[in-house]
Structure formats: C-alpha cells, structure tokens
Scaffold this motif. Structure first.
Motif, short mmCIF file in Angstrom:
data_model
loop_
_atom_site.label_atom_id
_atom_site.label_comp_id
_atom_site.label_asym_id
_atom_site.label_seq_id
_atom_site.Cartn_x
_atom_site.Cartn_y
_atom_site.Cartn_z
N VAL A 15 5.08 17.15 26.10
CA VAL A 15 4.21 16.86 24.97
C VAL A 15 5.09 16.54 23.76
CG1 VAL A 15 2.29 17.69 23.55
CG2 VAL A 15 2.58 18.55 25.90
N TYR A 16 4.72 15.50 23.03
CA TYR A 16 5.57 15.09 21.90
C TYR A 16 4.74 14.47 20.78
CZ TYR A 16 4.90 10.21 23.13
OH TYR A 16 4.33 8.98 23.37
N THR A 17 5.35 14.43 19.61
CA THR A 17 4.92 13.56 18.51
C THR A 17 6.17 12.83 18.02
OG1 THR A 17 5.17 15.39 16.94
CG2 THR A 17 2.95 14.95 17.78
N THR A 18 5.98 11.67 17.44
CA THR A 18 7.15 10.84 17.13
C THR A 18 6.91 10.01 15.88
OG1 THR A 18 8.76 9.31 18.13
CG2 THR A 18 6.42 8.86 18.54
N ASN A 30 11.73 7.52 18.80
CA ASN A 30 12.93 8.11 19.40
C ASN A 30 12.60 9.35 20.22
OD1 ASN A 30 14.74 6.21 18.41
ND2 ASN A 30 14.96 7.27 16.45
N THR A 31 11.70 10.19 19.71
CA THR A 31 11.29 11.36 20.48
C THR A 31 10.47 10.94 21.69
OG1 THR A 31 11.33 12.70 18.46
CG2 THR A 31 10.15 13.61 20.36
N LYS A 32 9.70 9.88 21.54
CA LYS A 32 8.97 9.33 22.69
C LYS A 32 9.95 8.88 23.77
CE LYS A 32 5.79 5.61 24.01
NZ LYS A 32 4.98 4.46 23.53
N LYS A 33 11.05 8.26 23.37
CA LYS A 33 12.05 7.83 24.34
C LYS A 33 12.68 9.04 25.04
CE LYS A 33 13.15 3.63 21.74
NZ LYS A 33 14.12 3.00 20.81
N MET A 34 12.90 10.11 24.27
CA MET A 34 13.43 11.33 24.89
C MET A 34 12.46 11.85 25.95
SD MET A 34 15.01 13.47 21.66
CE MET A 34 15.63 14.77 22.74
N ALA A 35 11.16 11.83 25.61
CA ALA A 35 10.15 12.28 26.57
C ALA A 35 10.19 11.44 27.84
CB ALA A 35 8.76 12.21 25.93
N GLY A 36 10.42 10.13 27.67
CA GLY A 36 10.51 9.25 28.83
C GLY A 36 11.70 9.55 29.71
N PHE A 41 12.41 20.08 22.30
CA PHE A 41 13.28 18.91 22.16
C PHE A 41 12.85 18.09 20.96
CE2 PHE A 41 9.71 17.24 24.58
CZ PHE A 41 9.59 15.91 24.18
N GLY A 42 13.68 17.14 20.58
CA GLY A 42 13.30 16.26 19.49
C GLY A 42 14.46 15.46 18.94
N SER A 43 14.11 14.41 18.23
CA SER A 43 15.11 13.59 17.54
C SER A 43 15.01 13.87 16.04
CB SER A 43 14.86 12.10 17.81
OG SER A 43 13.61 11.71 17.29
N PRO A 68 17.65 24.22 22.40
CA PRO A 68 16.78 23.06 22.49
C PRO A 68 17.57 21.76 22.66
CG PRO A 68 16.20 24.43 20.60
CD PRO A 68 17.51 24.92 21.11
N ILE A 69 16.85 20.71 23.07
CA ILE A 69 17.49 19.42 23.30
C ILE A 69 17.39 18.61 22.01
CG2 ILE A 69 17.62 17.44 24.86
CD1 ILE A 69 15.56 19.10 26.65
N ARG A 70 18.52 18.44 21.35
CA ARG A 70 18.54 17.80 20.03
C ARG A 70 19.30 16.48 20.11
NH1 ARG A 70 18.13 21.23 15.60
NH2 ARG A 70 19.74 20.02 14.56
N VAL A 71 18.70 15.41 19.62
CA VAL A 71 19.34 14.10 19.58
C VAL A 71 19.18 13.52 18.18
CG1 VAL A 71 19.22 11.71 20.39
CG2 VAL A 71 19.11 13.58 22.03
N ARG A 72 20.28 13.12 17.60
CA ARG A 72 20.21 12.51 16.27
C ARG A 72 19.95 11.01 16.41
NH1 ARG A 72 24.58 12.95 11.26
NH2 ARG A 72 23.04 12.45 9.64
N PHE A 73 18.88 10.55 15.76
CA PHE A 73 18.45 9.16 15.81
C PHE A 73 18.09 8.76 17.26
CE2 PHE A 73 21.25 9.23 11.96
CZ PHE A 73 20.22 9.13 11.03
N SER A 74 18.53 7.60 17.69
CA SER A 74 18.08 7.07 18.99
C SER A 74 18.83 7.73 20.15
CB SER A 74 18.32 5.56 19.04
OG SER A 74 18.08 5.06 20.34
#
Length: 412
Positions: free
Chosen positions: A255-258, A262-268, A339-341, A381-387
């Motif tokens: 489940v995500y919001t974006t 970028n967070t949508k891409k992480m979900a994918g 998770f999240g960007s 948690p899974i953390r990604v900065r930007f893309s």
C-alpha cells in the motif's frame, strides 16, 4: 587431544582448539561447547586454512610452532573473516612474517582493519581460481552470505577435501574429531547449527549447491565441530533439503501514496521481486482505492508493506486513517515493513514505522536483521532518496523484498 597426532590426510594436520565451556555465541549459549578447526597443509609451500577464535590466538600460535617453523608458512587462507575463524591470524601473522594472506577481495580491508595487517601481502582469489601450494592444489569458490559477504570455500583437489568454514559445521566440543567416531548420530547437531547460523541465509545455499555439485568430496573439514568422511553426500543433501522452499500460497499487500510516482515505482519493484520469488503480491494506491478493500487485502496477506513519499516532514494522502485502523485489528503473525521515497530527510517513512510498531505484526527493522543474521545489505525501513531507478537503489528494494520472501517461504 594432542595436535601432533591429528593427521587428517597426507601432510595435512588439524591444528584447532576444543572449547568445552558453555560458549556465548550469536546471542546463544552453546551448551555443548564448540570446536575451532584450523588446518595445516605441510606441502612444498606450507599453508594454513582458517585459524581459531581470537581468545585463543596466542595459544594457537604457540602450538602451531610445534608442527612448523612459522617463517616457513607460505599462505594463510581465510575463508571467512568472523573472529571465531580469523581471530588467531594476528598472533600467527606476527610470527609467520613471510606468509601471504589468501582471501576474497571484500575480505582484504576487513582483515587489514581488524588485525592491523595493512602492510602484509594479500592474494585475492575469485570464484574458480586455483593455487599451487607445492604438491597440492587449492580451488576456491565464492559463497557470499554463508554467512557474510566475503565468505568463500576452499577445496583441495588432490585430497578431495572440502574446507567450507562455517558451512556444514556443528557446535560441539568434540572428543573424537571425525563424526564416524563420535559414538552418536551427529545429525541433530548438524541440523541445529544449520538452523541457527545458515538458515537465515538459505537463499544463498543455492550458490553453495552450485559450487559443490561437480566436486568429488571425500571429506568435509569445516571450521566448527566434527569432520565428516562417511555419508558425505547425506550431509550435503541435508542442506539442499533444509533450504528448499516448501511453503506455498503466500500473499503480500503493498500500500502506498506518492507525489511524483517515485514511491509508486518502489511499490512496483517490491511487487515484481516478491512475485519472482513465488509470493502473490497486490499493490494498492491508498488515494485511489477503497479503504475496506485495502484492509481486506491486508487481512488476507502474510506480509504487508506500507509506503509514502514525504512532504513537509509527514506522510501524504490517505495513509494515516488506514494506519490508525490497522492498530485496531488483530494482525498477529503477519510481517510488516515501511518504505518510501524522499527528497530531504524522509520523516514519513519513520512515521509509518512507528504506526506499524503499534500493531501486533512482526515489523522488520535493520536492527533485527543484523542481530538475527549479521546481514548488513538488508535495510528496513526501505528508504530511497528521489527516484529508485539507479541500480544501487533498485537493489536495496530487491534485497528487502527477497529477505521477506525468504521468511515467508522458509521450510523450517
């Protein structure tokens, strides 16, 4: 046990240490003690394979000198840098000043820093490399994450002996070195060691099986416990059996919001990786889906991933009402991860983590991963900065999804 009497093959000697105390180890107490196995190959270019725990380093170096002048040692092979195997290296290297240290590339800086051996000669070996030690030939196979990144195994071609360090070990203070002389069936001790040390890394047992499939192995000489020279294939097959994936039908809800996808891409990426590993994964955009449908999916799932982009130090969209609702539900037995960007500090990811910790799910954290497995390449948690497009960021997401997959699919 007199080390001068323990000859395991032509010109090959056991030079280890039996520790018959109740030994604290990996937050366990080894009630049967343990054995730190080290081996000396007195060939044309004398070679040591692994050492002993650092607590016994001086004693180890003293006893080694009973069998050989340390100045004659040409190579010291370090299959794995954890101090219960490499710990005797510092004391031995002080005397074996002519010895070259043989290890994987990743191991070099670890050994240098741990034992202040920056000025020593190193021979970096890669998967499939061989080394002529004067009358015997060593073959090296890389087996990363069994159970740390730098791990390798060593095989003596002429003797058909596998030196796999932690792999195929038992935690027993042995009275007889060989399993066939133990006077009891070591299978339960063998399985116990696998469960405690190797099973968290079971994905990488596949690498091991590939590495040994074409080797003719007459003896397994691990770094803990019994040496195995009878029913060798039985114990290799046990690893294959214990690491297999027998659990099926597992599900994950993501489940995500974006903000900028970028967070949508992480979900994918999470979904694709989970599905590649046999997990049915459903993705929900919390701003476009009915909350009841999402909750129904979460209740049916075995693992739950919740993610958000960060805006003004907080989550976005409809996640907070959902997270509050989850705290009211009985979700015991499910795994959970945040998770999240983000562009700056990524507070939303930590807020999600806090909410998840308020549920009765088993929430993944880097701290727990390190304490349970020693792995440092898996982060929660899974953390990604930007893309998340860059390979390193994509791999971080995959590592987390694979870790959760392994927990879900574990045969034990």
């Amino acid at each position: 046990m007199n080390i001068s009497d323990i000859k395991i093959a032509k010109d090959t000697y056991w030079v280890g240490k039996i520790d018959n105390r109740e030994v604290p180890f990996h937050r366990l107490i080894l009630a049967k003690g343990t054995t730190y196995n080290s081996y000396l190959l007195k060939t044309g270019k004398p070679t040591v394979i692994d050492t002993v725990d650092m607590e016994f380093g001086r004693e180890y170096a003293d006893r080694m000198a009973e069998l050989i002048d340390p100045l004659d040692i040409a190579y010291i092979v370090i299959n794995h840098t954890e101090p219960d195997h490499s710990g005797g290296l510092a004391a031995l290297a002080m005397r074996a000043t002519n010895a070259t240290i043989v290890c994987t590339e990743i191991a070099v800086p670890e050994i240098q820093e741990m034992y202040k051996l920056h000025s020593r000669n190193y021979l970096v070996v890669r998967d499939g490399d061989t080394l002529d030690i004067g009358g015997k030939t060593l073959l090296f196979k890389e087996t990363p994450y069994l159970h740390t990144a730098e791990t390798m195994i060593t095989y003596c071609i002429e003797d058909k002996i596998l030196y796999p360090c932690d792999i195929f070990s038992t935690h027993v203070a042995v009275e007889k070195l060989f399993s066939d002389e133990a006077g009891f069936d070591i299978t339960e001790d063998f399985k116990g060691y696998y469960s405690a040390i190797i099973h968290p890394h079971r994905r990488y047992v596949r690498t091991l099986m590939e590495a040994v499939k074409d080797l003719e192995i007459d003896m397994i000489a691990p770094s803990h416990g019994f040496l195995i020279r009878e029913d060798v294939r039985k114990y290799i097959d046990l690893y294959a059996e214990l690491s297999r994936e027998t659990t099926q039908g597992k599900k994950a809800a993501i489940v995500y919001t974006t903000i900028k996808n970028n967070t949508k891409k992480m979900a994918g990426i999470l979904q694709a990786t989970l599905q590649e590993n046999g997990i049915e994964a459903t993705v929900w955009d919390a701003d476009k889906s009915d909350m009841n449908d999402i909750i129904e999916s979460i209740e049916a799932a075995d693992a739950v991933f919740i993610g958000s982009s960060t805006r003004y130090a907080d989550m976005i969209g409809n996640l907070e009402p959902l997270l509050k609702e989850l705290q009211l539900l009985n979700l015991k037995g499910k795994l959970a991860a945040a998770f999240g960007s983000y562009g700056w500090s990524g507070e939303a990811i930590e807020v999600i983590q806090d909410y998840l910790n308020g549920t009765n799910m088993t929430v993944q954290s880097t701290s727990d991963v390190i304490k349970s497995t020693g792995m440092t390449h898996v982060e929660f948690p899974i953390r990604v900065r930007f893309s998340p497009k860059e390979a390193e960021k994509t791999q971080k997401i995959k590592n987390a999804a694979e870790f959760v997959s392994d927990l879900l699919l574990s045969a034990i």
